[in-house]
Design an enzyme around this catalytic site. Structure first.
Site, PDB file in Angstrom:
ATOM      1  N   LYS A   1       0.765  -0.967   0.085  1.00 28.60           N
ATOM      2  CA  LYS A   1      -0.167  -0.084  -0.018  1.00 28.60           C
ATOM      3  C   LYS A   1       0.897   1.226  -0.038  1.00 28.60           C
ATOM      4  O   LYS A   1       2.281   1.143   0.328  1.00 28.60           O
ATOM      5  CB  LYS A   1      -1.003  -0.116   1.119  1.00 28.60           C
ATOM      6  CG  LYS A   1      -0.253  -0.056   2.455  1.00 28.60           C
ATOM      7  CD  LYS A   1      -1.107  -0.377   3.699  1.00 28.60           C
ATOM      8  CE  LYS A   1      -0.516  -0.426   5.078  1.00 28.60           C
ATOM      9  NZ  LYS A   1      -0.877   0.299   5.984  1.00 28.60           N
TER      10      LYS A   1
ATOM     11  N   TYR B   1      17.920  29.905   6.478  1.00 35.43           N
ATOM     12  CA  TYR B   1      16.927  30.722   6.791  1.00 35.43           C
ATOM     13  C   TYR B   1      16.684  30.878   8.494  1.00 35.43           C
ATOM     14  O   TYR B   1      16.986  29.879   9.230  1.00 35.43           O
ATOM     15  CB  TYR B   1      15.512  29.795   6.245  1.00 35.43           C
ATOM     16  CG  TYR B   1      15.168  30.105   4.873  1.00 35.43           C
ATOM     17  CD1 TYR B   1      15.092  31.400   4.212  1.00 35.43           C
ATOM     18  CD2 TYR B   1      15.146  29.171   3.989  1.00 35.43           C
ATOM     19  CE1 TYR B   1      14.738  31.641   3.112  1.00 35.43           C
ATOM     20  CE2 TYR B   1      14.809  29.418   2.605  1.00 35.43           C
ATOM     21  CZ  TYR B   1      14.829  30.490   2.429  1.00 35.43           C
ATOM     22  OH  TYR B   1      14.426  30.613   1.088  1.00 35.43           O
TER      23      TYR B   1
HETATM   24  C1  LIG Z   1      -3.819  -4.454   8.512  1.00 36.08           C
HETATM   25  C2  LIG Z   1      -2.384  -4.351   8.038  1.00 36.08           C
HETATM   26  N1  LIG Z   1      -1.732  -5.370   8.102  1.00 36.08           N
HETATM   27  C3  LIG Z   1      -0.390  -5.299   8.134  1.00 36.08           C
HETATM   28  C4  LIG Z   1       0.400  -4.022   8.114  1.00 36.08           C
HETATM   29  C5  LIG Z   1       1.840  -3.885   7.833  1.00 36.08           C
HETATM   30  O1  LIG Z   1       2.372  -3.398   8.948  1.00 36.08           O
HETATM   31  P1  LIG Z   1       4.063  -3.293   9.041  1.00 36.08           P
HETATM   32  O2  LIG Z   1       4.255  -2.220   8.002  1.00 36.08           O
HETATM   33  O3  LIG Z   1       4.131  -2.634  10.594  1.00 36.08           O
HETATM   34  O4  LIG Z   1       4.416  -4.523   8.862  1.00 36.08           O
HETATM   35  C6  LIG Z   1      -0.499  -2.841   8.162  1.00 36.08           C
HETATM   36  C7  LIG Z   1       0.423  -1.715   7.890  1.00 36.08           C
HETATM   37  O5  LIG Z   1      -0.227  -0.700   8.622  1.00 36.08           O
HETATM   38  C8  LIG Z   1      -1.736  -2.963   8.294  1.00 36.08           C
HETATM   39  O6  LIG Z   1      -2.688  -1.960   8.052  1.00 36.08           O
END
Ligand SMILES: Cc1ncc(COP(=O)(O)O)c(C=O)c1O
Length: 356
Positions: free
Chosen positions: A34, A254
């Site tokens: 994602k 800055y």
């Molecule tokens: C439902 C779910 N599973 C797994 C993950 C993976 O988490 P991580 O990046 O901490 O391994 C996420 C990430 O936010 C998640 O929302």
């Protein structure tokens, strides 16, 4: 040409995926890609992650991008569909959904036959105390029994709020998950993100869902990627475009927040918050020059930073690692009062993208 570059090491990505498989040899791996593969660029990462059993994304648009790139693995929408019409697209594209509220359940039941006919599993989310998404323990059992009676194959899913630390909520979340799992047996199960993959080997079950560890950053505040045997995937670098000698008492950048206490040699590096390099540091931050760490001086601007190169042998055109294998993104994040996840995800479009 301006050399601000995000370079993706696909071998490191494969190495980290193999680490997941070593740690969870009996589970399928849902690689979380994602948010554009945590900012790494989904199109640059998927081939290296193609030995994953499935991909996890936050929305249909992200799943469709994976299909457009030609990858056929199962995909799970970890927040499910956002509207009724997305359900049919999900089925057509062979994408599995999570259900976490009653409206989604209704949408799913309306397309029951088509969903089941395509052998898609439905992920049912337990809210065991994180209080983001999911059905509470008093309602989820009957929902799962109903779905099973209708002919669905279900995956019981749960997400830890504190898998990275010892926290009293962990025990509550685990005991609720195990209770539902037992009540609804036989059922597939999934509750481990990266931190939980390390912390709870006994809870790997059917699917693990690694995210940050794939990209070679740490989910823990007290264990770095070397301790976890992971390899940083992204190297974020930029070039020295000017050298500046300053005298004691002269200010830099800055706000003139930095005033030299001694004669210094500065290098100006072509990187800034316009690239996604963070500005609001809460403590001293460093960059790496050939593996040697040296401080960032004064405020980060939109396109430039100054670094201290006093006593270092540098010239215009030298590359500076902002984060990567020598200066870990987690350490930059820590100096910035945030986590590696955020810095990786919020890079801008401006840096050039490369992969190796
Ligand atoms: C439902 C779910 N599973 C797994 C993950 C993976 O988490 P991580 O990046 O901490 O391994 C996420 C990430 O936010 C998640 O929302």
């Amino acid at each position: 040409m301006r050399q601000a570059t995000v370079c993706i090491d696909t071998h490191a990505l494969q190495y980290n995926l193999n680490r997941v498989k070593q740690l969870a040899p009996n589970s399928k791996v849902v690689s979380m890609v994602k948010a554009n593969a945590y900012g790494h660029g989904v199109s640059d990462c998927l081939a290296a992650l193609s030995q994953s059993d499935a991909f996890g994304v936050a929305c249909l648009e992200e799943a469709l991008e994976i299909r457009e790139l030609g990858f056929k693995q199962p995909i799970t929408l970890i927040e499910g569909v956002f509207s009724e019409d997305e359900m049919q697209i999900a089925i057509d594209q062979h994408i599995e959904v999570i259900v976490h509220h009653h409206q989604q359940l209704q949408w799913l039941l309306q397309v029951k036959d088509a969903y089941i006919a395509r052998n898609l599993k439905v992920w049912v989310k337990l809210n065991s105390g994180m209080n983001r998404l999911g059905f509470k323990i008093d309602v989820i059992k009957s929902i799962i029994h109903q779905l099973k009676n209708e002919g669905f194959t279900c995956v019981l899913a749960m997400h830890f709020a504190n898998a990275d630390v010892d926290h009293p909520l962990n025990e509550q979340q685990i005991s609720q998950f195990l209770e539902v799992k037992q009540d609804c047996a036989p059922i597939l199960a999934s509750c481990c993100n990266s931190a939980a993959i390390y912390k709870y080997p006994e809870l790997h079950f059917d699917y693990v869902r690694p995210g940050i560890m794939l990209y070679g950053a740490t989910p823990f505040a007290d264990r770095d990627v070397h301790a976890l045997d992971l390899k940083p995937v992204m190297t974020f670098s930029a070039e020295i475009i000017a050298l500046n000698a300053i005298q004691s008492g002269e200010a830099v950048g800055y706000g003139s927040t930095f005033v030299a206490q001694r004669p210094m040699q500065l290098a100006i590096v072509s990187i800034g918050y316009g690239d996604g390099y963070p500005r609001a540091f809460i403590r001293e931050n460093t960059v790496s020059l050939d593996g040697q760490l040296t401080p960032v001086i004064g405020r980060v601007a939109m396109d430039m930073i100054a670094i201290d190169v006093t006593n270092l042998n540098t010239k215009i055109g030298d590359l500076v690692e902002l984060w990567g294998k020598h200066r870990l993104v987690d350490d930059v994040a820590e100096a910035n009062g945030t986590i590696g996840y955020e810095l990786l995800c919020r890079l801008s479009q401006r840096p050039k993208r490369l992969k190796m």
